[in-house]
Scaffold this active site. Structure first.
Site, PDB file in Angstrom:
ATOM      1  N   TYR A   1       0.921  -1.321   0.174  1.00 23.22           N
ATOM      2  CA  TYR A   1       0.068   0.031  -0.180  1.00 23.22           C
ATOM      3  C   TYR A   1       0.863   1.314   0.063  1.00 23.22           C
ATOM      4  O   TYR A   1       0.289   2.270  -0.118  1.00 23.22           O
ATOM      5  CB  TYR A   1      -1.087  -0.044   1.114  1.00 23.22           C
TER       6      TYR A   1
ATOM      7  N   LYS B   1       2.294 -14.608   5.269  1.00 22.10           N
ATOM      8  CA  LYS B   1       2.740 -15.614   4.301  1.00 22.10           C
ATOM      9  C   LYS B   1       4.036 -15.849   4.260  1.00 22.10           C
ATOM     10  O   LYS B   1       4.770 -15.780   3.464  1.00 22.10           O
ATOM     11  CB  LYS B   1       2.207 -15.014   2.964  1.00 22.10           C
TER      12      LYS B   1
ATOM     13  N   ASP C   1      -3.871 -17.634   2.893  1.00 20.71           N
ATOM     14  CA  ASP C   1      -4.915 -18.228   2.158  1.00 20.71           C
ATOM     15  C   ASP C   1      -5.700 -19.204   3.118  1.00 20.71           C
ATOM     16  O   ASP C   1      -6.850 -19.131   2.662  1.00 20.71           O
ATOM     17  CB  ASP C   1      -4.142 -19.150   0.945  1.00 20.71           C
TER      18      ASP C   1
ATOM     19  N   ASP D   1      -6.729  -5.615   4.124  1.00 17.63           N
ATOM     20  CA  ASP D   1      -7.796  -5.014   3.069  1.00 17.63           C
ATOM     21  C   ASP D   1      -8.522  -6.253   2.285  1.00 17.63           C
ATOM     22  O   ASP D   1      -9.544  -6.265   2.321  1.00 17.63           O
ATOM     23  CB  ASP D   1      -6.785  -4.558   1.891  1.00 17.63           C
TER      24      ASP D   1
ATOM     25  N   ASP E   1     -12.794  -7.653   3.708  1.00 17.22           N
ATOM     26  CA  ASP E   1     -13.872  -7.851   2.687  1.00 17.22           C
ATOM     27  C   ASP E   1     -14.589  -8.969   2.654  1.00 17.22           C
ATOM     28  O   ASP E   1     -15.811  -8.994   2.716  1.00 17.22           O
ATOM     29  CB  ASP E   1     -13.448  -7.600   1.184  1.00 17.22           C
TER      30      ASP E   1
HETATM   31 MG    MG Z   1     -10.662  -2.231   0.326  1.00 12.90          MG
END
Ligand code: MG
Ligand code: NAI
Length: 333
Positions: free
Chosen positions: A126, A172, A205, A229, A233
């Site tokens: 980001y 990860k 994952d 992020d 969701d």
């Molecule tokens: Mg987002």
């Protein structure tokens, strides 16, 4: 104490849901001082700057802001940078809290979901350090020990206040042992000072699969920026989807509340955007920035009671308008 809030509706449904959240805030904090400011794509089109200096100053002066959403192009546009990413960097908003509370619906698993994703908010991909080298496109992913320790303290402090007292580190490190290895180790070291909090870790994952299949196992998840992020969701689906999902960007002195959703151009201007994500974000600001937990609780209870009582916009399978949902919430307040 005087509470001051900078209000930045932004683009699309941001213009519709932020006034709702403000109405709710003003109901519980009648003396709230409000400073209106602009940011986003429409602002960029008009002024050539997506985040004008006076908006920055207003956020700095108030120390608290409510941000709607902005439309960002997926191709590079000269002079445009995502304002929310700039705000996070400028004010050192290093923690992004993204809670999901299950909304009882058709799936019985939802009733047991109560988790918070604590997302590192300043570094990782980001940071947007991208460049071309001939025909190679390169993005740099920087993870520092300091930022990892800082976000870990937020996660463990929060977990310590919750009944289940558990933190899952998501990373990860099997593929990125240097960057994510550092993140994992730094978080574990901070965790050693919180013996009451149980620590576990999970690859990202697997965490994505588990959030979709068995979300009730999670309490606090701490993770890097991009993973947070994406995972938030997925988690948001259990809480009723994007229209319900709240977030808070927290730093040392400044906090910016922001619904997780974007500007939703597909439904903007129709009066049917779900205002709950914005309203629940305002509640997070009350609880974590102004330490007004009781008022935050009242807003959350009124919001869930309204939704469970049938005040549902189309994204929740109902037919209510944005305004009808706000009225149902205000009535319960
Ligand atoms: Mg987002
Ligand atoms: P989006 O979150 O705007 O929309 C995704 C889906 O969720 C759409 O079907 C939309 O109708 C629905 N939705 C979103 N908010 C809702 C609400 N309050 N009530 C009911 N339904 C809602 O994400 P999308 O479509 O990927 O992006 C649209 C624009 O938003 C893009 O320009 C993107 O850059 C921007 N965006 C901005 C964010 C921010 O400002 N923090 C975050 C995410 C996207």
């Amino acid at each position: 104490m005087a509470y001051r809030l900078c209000v930045i509706p932004g683009d699309g449904v941001g213009q519709e849901v932020i006034p709702c959240a403000l109405q709710v805030l003003q109901r519980v904090l009648p003396n709230l001082e409000v400073v209106e400011a602009e940011a986003g794509w429409a602002c960029f089109q008009r002024t050539g700057n997506p985040l004008p200096q006076h908006t920055m100053e207003a956020v700095a002066e108030c120390g608290a802001a409510l941000f709607g959403a902005v439309s960002s192009p997926t191709r590079r546009v000269e002079g445009y940078r995502s304002p929310i990413v700039q705000l996070r960097q400028r004010f050192g908003l290093y923690a992004n809290l993204r809670p999901t509370r299950g909304l009882p619906g058709s799936d019985p698993r939802a009733a047991h979901v109560d988790l918070v994703i604590v997302r590192e908010n300043t570094q990782d991909l980001y940071a947007g350090r991208e460049r071309m080298q001939g025909e190679e496109a390169i993005a740099e992913r920087v993870i520092t020990r300091a930022a990892s320790e800082r976000i870990a303290r937020v996660a463990f402090t929060l977990a310590n206040q919750r009944p289940r007292r558990s933190v899952t580190i998501v990373h990860k490190a099997n593929i990125l042992p240097i960057t994510d290895g550092l993140f994992r180790d730094a978080v574990r070291e901070v965790g050693a000072s919180y013996p009451q909090v149980a620590i576990s870790e999970m690859l990202v994952d697997t965490a994505a699969m588990m959030l979709a299949a068995r979300p009730d196992q999670f309490d606090v998840i701490v993770t890097t920026n991009l993973f947070g992020d994406i995972l938030s969701d997925i988690a948001s689906v259990w809480g009723g989807g994007m229209g319900m999902a709240p977030s808070l960007n927290l730093g040392e002195d400044v906090a910016i509340a922001e619904p997780v959703h974007g500007s939703a151009p597909d439904i903007a201007g129709k009066g049917i955007a779900n205002p709950c994500g914005a309203i629940l974000s305002a509640a997070l600001l009350l609880r974590h920035h102004w330490q007004l937990s009781a008022l935050a609780e009242r807003i959350e209870q009124a919001t869930y009671a309204a939704v469970e009582g049938g005040a549902r916009t189309p994204d929740l399978g109902g037919q209510a308008t944005t305004q009808a949902v706000v009225e149902a919430i205000l009535e319960r307040l």
